[in-house]
Design a protein around this motif. Sequence first.
Motif, mmCIF file in Angstrom:
data_model
loop_
_atom_site.group_PDB
_atom_site.id
_atom_site.type_symbol
_atom_site.label_atom_id
_atom_site.label_comp_id
_atom_site.label_asym_id
_atom_site.label_seq_id
_atom_site.Cartn_x
_atom_site.Cartn_y
_atom_site.Cartn_z
ATOM 1 N N GLY A 418 52.601 16.009 15.328
ATOM 2 C CA GLY A 418 51.212 16.151 14.876
ATOM 3 C C GLY A 418 50.647 14.879 14.294
ATOM 4 N N ALA A 419 50.974 13.773 14.894
ATOM 5 C CA ALA A 419 50.432 12.500 14.441
ATOM 6 C C ALA A 419 50.202 11.655 15.677
ATOM 7 C CB ALA A 419 51.409 11.786 13.506
ATOM 8 N N ASN A 420 49.250 10.753 15.582
ATOM 9 C CA ASN A 420 48.935 9.881 16.704
ATOM 10 C C ASN A 420 48.892 8.457 16.178
ATOM 11 O OD1 ASN A 420 48.053 8.762 19.059
ATOM 12 N ND2 ASN A 420 46.025 9.700 19.007
ATOM 13 N N LYS A 467 51.362 24.841 21.967
ATOM 14 C CA LYS A 467 50.039 25.416 21.729
ATOM 15 C C LYS A 467 49.669 25.173 20.272
ATOM 16 C CE LYS A 467 49.036 29.089 24.748
ATOM 17 N NZ LYS A 467 49.880 30.199 25.126
ATOM 18 N N PRO A 468 48.429 24.730 19.981
ATOM 19 C CA PRO A 468 48.055 24.494 18.584
ATOM 20 C C PRO A 468 48.350 25.715 17.725
ATOM 21 C CG PRO A 468 46.329 23.714 20.049
ATOM 22 C CD PRO A 468 47.331 24.426 20.908
ATOM 23 N N LEU A 549 48.574 14.978 10.201
ATOM 24 C CA LEU A 549 47.754 16.136 9.834
ATOM 25 C C LEU A 549 47.888 17.275 10.826
ATOM 26 C CD1 LEU A 549 44.658 14.193 8.509
ATOM 27 C CD2 LEU A 549 46.734 14.910 7.324
ATOM 28 N N GLY A 550 48.462 16.988 11.998
ATOM 29 C CA GLY A 550 48.739 18.062 12.945
ATOM 30 C C GLY A 550 49.803 19.008 12.410
ATOM 31 N N SER A 555 47.244 27.047 8.886
ATOM 32 C CA SER A 555 47.438 28.107 7.890
ATOM 33 C C SER A 555 48.907 28.165 7.475
ATOM 34 C CB SER A 555 46.960 29.451 8.419
ATOM 35 O OG SER A 555 47.660 29.789 9.583
ATOM 36 N N GLN A 556 49.794 27.593 8.297
ATOM 37 C CA GLN A 556 51.198 27.490 7.908
ATOM 38 C C GLN A 556 51.603 26.034 7.674
ATOM 39 O OE1 GLN A 556 53.562 29.998 10.775
ATOM 40 N NE2 GLN A 556 54.423 30.615 8.798
ATOM 41 N N GLY A 557 50.681 25.221 7.182
ATOM 42 C CA GLY A 557 50.969 23.804 6.955
ATOM 43 C C GLY A 557 52.158 23.596 6.035
ATOM 44 N N SER A 558 52.173 24.265 4.918
ATOM 45 C CA SER A 558 53.271 24.083 3.958
ATOM 46 C C SER A 558 54.595 24.560 4.547
ATOM 47 C CB SER A 558 52.976 24.828 2.664
ATOM 48 O OG SER A 558 51.890 24.228 2.000
#
Lengths: 960, 76
Positions: A418-420, A467-468, A549-550, A555-558
């Motif tokens: 999740g990073a570019n 899938k995102p 940040l990806g 909603s389940q970032g943590s």
Amino acid sequence: MNMVHEIDYGTPASKSEKLVTLTIDGREITVPEGTSIMRAAMEAGIEVPKLCASDMMDAFGSCRLCLVEIEGRAGMPASCTTPVAPGISVSTQTQRLKDVRRGVMELYISDHPLDCLTCAANGDCELQDMAGAVGLRDVRYGYDGSNHVKARSNGGEINLKWAPKDESNPYFTYDPAKCIVCSRCVRACEEVQGTFALTIGGRGFDSRVAAGMNEDFVSSECVSCGACVQACPTATLTEKSVIEIGQPEHSVVTTCAYCGVGCSFKAEMRGEELVRMVPWKDGQANRGHSCVKGRFAYGYSSHKDRILNPMIREKITDPWREVTWEEAFTHVASEFRRIQYQYGRDSVGGITSSRCTNEETYLVQKLVRAGFGNNNVDTCARVCHSPTGYGLNQTFGTSAGTQDFDSVEHTDIAVIIGANPTDGHPVFASRLKKRVREGAKLIVIDPRRIDLVRSAHVEASYHLPLKPGTNVAILTSMAHVIVTEGLANEAFIRERCDWSEYEDWAAFVAEPYHSPEASEAYTGVPADLVRGAARLYATGGNGAIYYGLGVTEHSQGSTTVMAIANLAMVTGNIGRPGVGVNPLRGQNNVQGSCDMGSFPHELPGYRHISDDATRDIFEKLWGVSLNNEPGLRIPNMLDAAVDGTFKALYIQGEDILQSDPDTKHVAAGLAAMECVVVHDLFLNETANYAHVFLPGSTFLEKDGTFTNAERRINRVRRVMRPKNGYADWEVTQKLAQAIGLNWNYRHPSEIMDEIAATTPTFAMVSYDYLDKMGSVQWPCNEKAPLGSPIMHVDGFVRGKGKFIRTEFVATDEKTGPRFPLLLTTGRILSQYNVGAQTRRTDNVIWHAEDRLEIHPHDAEQRGIRDGDWVRLASRSGETTLRSLITDRVAPGVVYTTFHHPTTQANVITTDFTDWATNCPEYKVTAVQVSPSNGPSDWQRDYDEQARQSRRIAGKLEAAE
Amino acid sequence: MSPDTNAKLIYMANQIATFFKSQPAAEAAEGVATHINKYWEPRMRRKLFEHIDHGGEGLNPLVLEAAAKIRRPEAA
């Protein structure tokens, strides 16, 4: 004042531990094995003439100027390509060498224009220096023969070897007539930047530097990082600012104010005019490299849109009225006092800025806690890396990344999730790509085919195009593979982690429903790819995870951050160089703003507000009693505003209306407040809803520190007076004084001293110490006086590493018949965040608008052609932008950037947030895309409202 | 009080419960309570309790179980 002097040793340092002793010009010198003779000489203070060598790149041996003689060896070897050997005796200056060098220089100069007096490199030209060094007194060959210097021969015939200047890049020019074909630019592009945009076209005397397929620079793959310009020894590649202004007369080392890499630059000045920014070789984050933003995109600091006077208005529909600073401070103080009296102590708050310095951030949270008497302070990390802080604190015990950037030089397997980096953190990406070219393997987990999946000399071993919204499922499946295939590093786990928690977690991930075969149904990633990636990470040597940040903006970032920490622990990839968990921080000082106590639940140093001992430290020092209850986070503030219990907000350097999700909700919250104070460089989008505008200062105009993604505390040094009159810390201080606080900081160093005195992880940090050390990484205290490049070396900060179960829970933002596509968002190299700075520079030539990336299949179904205006709609709202058809995104997924306010990408995003931290779910929105004729009604209304709200009484309407 | 923000608060509490539900059963309710105590401003907790006192409709049972351990702020 002087220029910061940097020594060029000619070739990179050798890392060998074995030492070799030799003699150069009769002096005995001891250096590591593998060092070039050129470097050994330079280390002893003997400068061998050179043109094609630079210690930023490998030796090349083409210029034939650095020849030396070695006793007992035949010929004259190039000192850059000849390594030292024990006992040899080298001469750098003999009659034979002198003659040969002079002959070589004569040939160089015979095909070089002699317009030195009017040349932009005058005063900074290595060719001129070398002509001087070898004693060139005469050039016997004129321009009558074949040359690249003259457009026409004396007889008026067109010279086909001559080529005109390429001025296509907005920041530098390429003048082929001045090129000596040393290949430094080509090698810098390859070795330092890793883009491979430049080459030498032609052969023999026809050789010329060519960009791309012999295109102009701006049409080629060139990313305008500036490495070639920096490497060029002549005026062939020159900054346009140097051409326009002239050579700088002094320089000051400071820190870039763009992304979380935190590159060190020399701000090269003439008086108070910035001539150019040049990356500093001793910068420990960037090691002498830069990207287009830090190197060139500083023009916003003197842009005509900058607001330099404070302004007030009663209603947000009124035009602004310029006032004195005194009037502005008095007004804000009386408004905040009135509101607190009328609506209660907790009805006001503040937002600190991740773009401002640590010292400024510290003052804003202090103003809120000590002045407003509540804990309603938050920062933009809320919308980016707050899950990092939470997740890593739970598992490891510190809210920060575990490594320094140098660590990548020891990495064998890099996992990018999740990073570019090539767009978002370009200088780190260059360092990573360099390591990949040396043989390290890459695993990319991203819905989109980012450049690191496949680009020049880089190819990921695995790309998991999930899938995102399914990060947790993928990472838990990887853990399943590692545990069930017996790849766990049990020795590490037994020693460093809680074994019973590990057993519980291992049993959890081993459940068959976590297998890649089971998760494939919703992640969309073939099981064998997940298995292959997991095996490679677990068994390939030093494994390092880099994420952006990806990961967090879900909603389940943590939970995802915890899953990452679990993977690092289960494979033992923590606590040494080359491994670790590395959050790539978005803004320059996101790490610092979090460290400084910007969150509503914690004081500086991540200590919870309910902790009596910590509160006691600050209560004694500040002479106030502190509220022991957590305050409101940004989304909670907006909710409370809509509820009518939150009425005033002081926002320093943050544009929540553009950057925060669900624009309509943000606007409703702001509109419900009675006093919104925006402290910024420009009338940003949030200022449309502001009652007071306090002009801000740029990083060039103030002293302070930024803390980058590797916890490195870097100095920011003032090179010019604030155009608005006050540095931002002074504005906050004067505001505090107006509300009755007795603050008397005379310099930001005094604020840092207070931070060090109250925060154990900063105990040894002071400006004097930073000047001495260059920079340090916290924790920097008695236990770690040199700072801490790598954390958790002998054990986790929290004691035992904690494995936490990570159950995948699908987001409630689901696709369906009305909104069948998933929108995810990202950023692009040339633009930065909301674009307030970069849009006000020439960087717009690379990215003038946000585009919607859509797969050809989805576009075809909807009758959309490349470049068409499309309507993008979600449950929250709709906007329009132009399409970009590409197979970088998978069918079913669309993608856009959010750099331009007219796009209003956040009208689309929803108010779903991370369960633990309320970090918004930017990365997943169910949308529909359809052809459109142009801007939506919302965009038109918004533009009109923005235009109206930017009126300043007595002034012509601002251009934007 | 806006019904919209109330619904959001219930949703947030349930999200927290959903995470801790997946953790070992002995730690689940404690986890929810600790999390809300640490991160929720009193206004938010007050609204949560107002809702619980009115029957707590729509709340995950784990939130209700945790309620005994959540600090109840004084009435506004």
